[in-house]
Design an enzyme around this catalytic site. Structure first.
Site, PDB file in Angstrom:
ATOM      1  N   GLY A   1     -57.196  56.768  20.879  1.00  0.00           N
ATOM      2  CA  GLY A   1     -56.985  57.385  19.566  1.00  0.00           C
ATOM      3  C   GLY A   1     -55.753  58.266  19.484  1.00  0.00           C
ATOM      4  N   SER A   2     -54.736  57.984  20.301  1.00  0.00           N
ATOM      5  CA  SER A   2     -53.523  58.822  20.210  1.00  0.00           C
ATOM      6  C   SER A   2     -52.823  58.612  18.861  1.00  0.00           C
ATOM      7  CB  SER A   2     -52.572  58.552  21.376  1.00  0.00           C
ATOM      8  OG  SER A   2     -52.046  57.250  21.308  1.00  0.00           O
ATOM      9  N   ASN A   3     -52.967  57.428  18.288  1.00  0.00           N
ATOM     10  CA  ASN A   3     -52.376  57.202  16.965  1.00  0.00           C
ATOM     11  C   ASN A   3     -53.178  57.879  15.863  1.00  0.00           C
ATOM     12  OD1 ASN A   3     -49.911  55.308  17.183  1.00  0.00           O
ATOM     13  ND2 ASN A   3     -51.400  54.531  18.669  1.00  0.00           N
TER      14      ASN A   3
ATOM     15  N   MET B   1     -59.638  47.033  18.244  1.00  0.00           N
ATOM     16  CA  MET B   1     -59.602  45.772  18.993  1.00  0.00           C
ATOM     17  C   MET B   1     -60.711  44.835  18.522  1.00  0.00           C
ATOM     18  SD  MET B   1     -57.013  46.172  20.769  1.00  0.00           S
ATOM     19  CE  MET B   1     -55.986  47.348  21.626  1.00  0.00           C
ATOM     20  N   HIS B   2     -60.659  44.514  17.269  1.00  0.00           N
ATOM     21  CA  HIS B   2     -61.670  43.627  16.700  1.00  0.00           C
ATOM     22  C   HIS B   2     -61.007  42.951  15.504  1.00  0.00           C
ATOM     23  CE1 HIS B   2     -65.665  42.479  15.136  1.00  0.00           C
ATOM     24  NE2 HIS B   2     -65.132  42.743  13.964  1.00  0.00           N
ATOM     25  N   ILE B   3     -61.112  41.637  15.443  1.00  0.00           N
ATOM     26  CA  ILE B   3     -60.464  40.912  14.344  1.00  0.00           C
ATOM     27  C   ILE B   3     -61.363  40.967  13.119  1.00  0.00           C
ATOM     28  CG2 ILE B   3     -59.638  38.651  13.591  1.00  0.00           C
ATOM     29  CD1 ILE B   3     -59.135  38.149  16.685  1.00  0.00           C
TER      30      ILE B   3
ATOM     31  N   HIS C   1     -49.419  47.251  15.648  1.00  0.00           N
ATOM     32  CA  HIS C   1     -49.282  46.261  16.721  1.00  0.00           C
ATOM     33  C   HIS C   1     -48.164  46.709  17.664  1.00  0.00           C
ATOM     34  CE1 HIS C   1     -49.209  42.535  18.853  1.00  0.00           C
ATOM     35  NE2 HIS C   1     -48.002  42.205  18.419  1.00  0.00           N
TER      36      HIS C   1
ATOM     37  N   ASP D   1     -52.393  40.002  13.960  1.00  0.00           N
ATOM     38  CA  ASP D   1     -51.110  40.692  14.134  1.00  0.00           C
ATOM     39  C   ASP D   1     -49.989  40.068  13.300  1.00  0.00           C
ATOM     40  OD1 ASP D   1     -52.258  42.565  15.867  1.00  0.00           O
ATOM     41  OD2 ASP D   1     -51.933  41.290  17.612  1.00  0.00           O
TER      42      ASP D   1
ATOM     43  N   GLU E   1     -44.797  54.316  18.276  1.00  0.00           N
ATOM     44  CA  GLU E   1     -45.981  54.028  17.441  1.00  0.00           C
ATOM     45  C   GLU E   1     -46.422  55.269  16.671  1.00  0.00           C
ATOM     46  OE1 GLU E   1     -48.575  50.506  19.385  1.00  0.00           O
ATOM     47  OE2 GLU E   1     -48.827  52.448  20.329  1.00  0.00           O
TER      48      GLU E   1
HETATM   49  C1  GAR Z   1     -51.796  50.995  20.564  1.00  0.00           C
HETATM   50  O1  GAR Z   1     -50.777  50.745  21.489  1.00  0.00           O
HETATM   51  C2  GAR Z   1     -51.876  49.884  19.545  1.00  0.00           C
HETATM   52  O2  GAR Z   1     -50.639  49.336  19.207  1.00  0.00           O
HETATM   53  C3  GAR Z   1     -52.731  48.886  20.271  1.00  0.00           C
HETATM   54  O3  GAR Z   1     -53.728  49.670  20.859  1.00  0.00           O
HETATM   55  C4  GAR Z   1     -53.173  50.933  21.233  1.00  0.00           C
HETATM   56  C5  GAR Z   1     -54.104  52.034  20.765  1.00  0.00           C
HETATM   57  O4  GAR Z   1     -53.696  53.280  21.292  1.00  0.00           O
HETATM   58  N1  GAR Z   1     -53.245  47.876  19.354  1.00  0.00           N
HETATM   59  C6  GAR Z   1     -53.244  46.570  19.616  1.00  0.00           C
HETATM   60  O5  GAR Z   1     -52.887  46.111  20.679  1.00  0.00           O
HETATM   61  C7  GAR Z   1     -53.741  45.682  18.502  1.00  0.00           C
HETATM   62  N2  GAR Z   1     -53.237  44.342  18.665  1.00  0.00           N
HETATM   63  P1  GAR Z   1     -54.442  54.613  20.849  1.00  0.00           P
HETATM   64  O6  GAR Z   1     -55.941  54.345  20.956  1.00  0.00           O
HETATM   65  O7  GAR Z   1     -53.989  55.651  21.834  1.00  0.00           O
HETATM   66  O8  GAR Z   1     -54.014  54.940  19.437  1.00  0.00           O
END
Ligand code: GAR
Length: 207
Positions: free
Chosen positions: A13-15, A102-104, A121, A161, A190
């Site tokens: 969840g850093s984003n 991570m789920h479509i 992505h 994606d 990101e």
């Molecule tokens: C991120 O790098 C994001 O781009 C990736 O998961 C990570 C989540 O990081 N997503 C995918 O690969 C989707 N295809 P976070 O949990 O630290 O935000």
């Protein structure tokens, strides 16, 4: 009126944190702009992830919603997605931000939120689709196939994606990079574009 966000996570969840920091009052990291939005819900399909802890620390409602019980009951993905729609709709979000989800999501979900679901992505448009975006780009660099990679945020469509790009950043790969140093540079990019793209998508909804 500020934009109401539901943020979907499956990991650290850093984003999500970048979004929370940009919406919070107070000091912002250098080069980060404020985001006029409010996170009204954080959803995770995994239980013990730090993304949920971050949400709880920020006092934001969370929803843990795993697919496994549906599979075990012989229910399909569409049923899971339709039930997820109902749960999320209760919070009336303007925008759904897939930040490491991570789920479509099938049309059973996407059709209920047209042009309101955006996805992060960790690679450039049309490249390294799937869960290994960073590792595959690093390997491709080692094999002399690419000189750089990047990341993007796009509107979500049923194809994985893919979909109209809202924000993107090019990220170089350096000769002495390890996978970790390259991944760190991707994540830093990101954290900038997720905020930028969320702002743009919110502004578009207001226009
Ligand atoms: C991120 O790098 C994001 O781009 C990736 O998961 C990570 C989540 O990081 N997503 C995918 O690969 C989707 N295809 P976070 O949990 O630290 O935000």
């Amino acid at each position: 009126m500020s934009c109401k966000l539901a943020v979907f996570v499956s990991g650290s969840g850093s984003n999500l944190q970048a979004i929370l920091d940009a919406t919070a009052q107070g000091q912002l990291p250098i080069a980060q702009e404020r985001l006029d939005a409010e996170v009204v819900l954080v959803v995770s399909n995994r239980k013990k992830v730090f993304g949920l802890t971050r949400a709880e620390k920020a006092g934001i409602p969370t929803l843990y919603f795993p697919l496994k019980p549906y599979r075990e009951a012989g229910k399909n993905r569409e049923t899971y997605d339709a039930d997820l729609v109902e749960k999320v709709s209760a919070y009336q979000p303007d925008l759904i931000v897939l930040a490491g989800w991570m789920h479509i999501l099938s049309p059973a979900f996407l059709d209920r939120f047209p042009d309101r679901v955006i996805n992060l992505h960790p690679a450039l448009p049309g490249t390294f689709v799937g869960v290994g975006g960073i590792e595959w780009a690093y390997d491709a660099y080692q094999n002399g196939e690419i000189t750089h990679s990047g990341c993007m945020v796009h509107y979500t469509v049923p194809e994985v994606d893919a979909g109209p790009v809202i924000a993107r950043a090019t990220v170089p790969i350096l000769p002495d990079d390890t996978l970790d140093t390259f991944a760190e540079r991707i994540h830093a990019a990101e954290h900038r574009i997720i905020v930028k793209a969320t702002r743009k998508a919110c502004e578009r909804l207001r226009a």
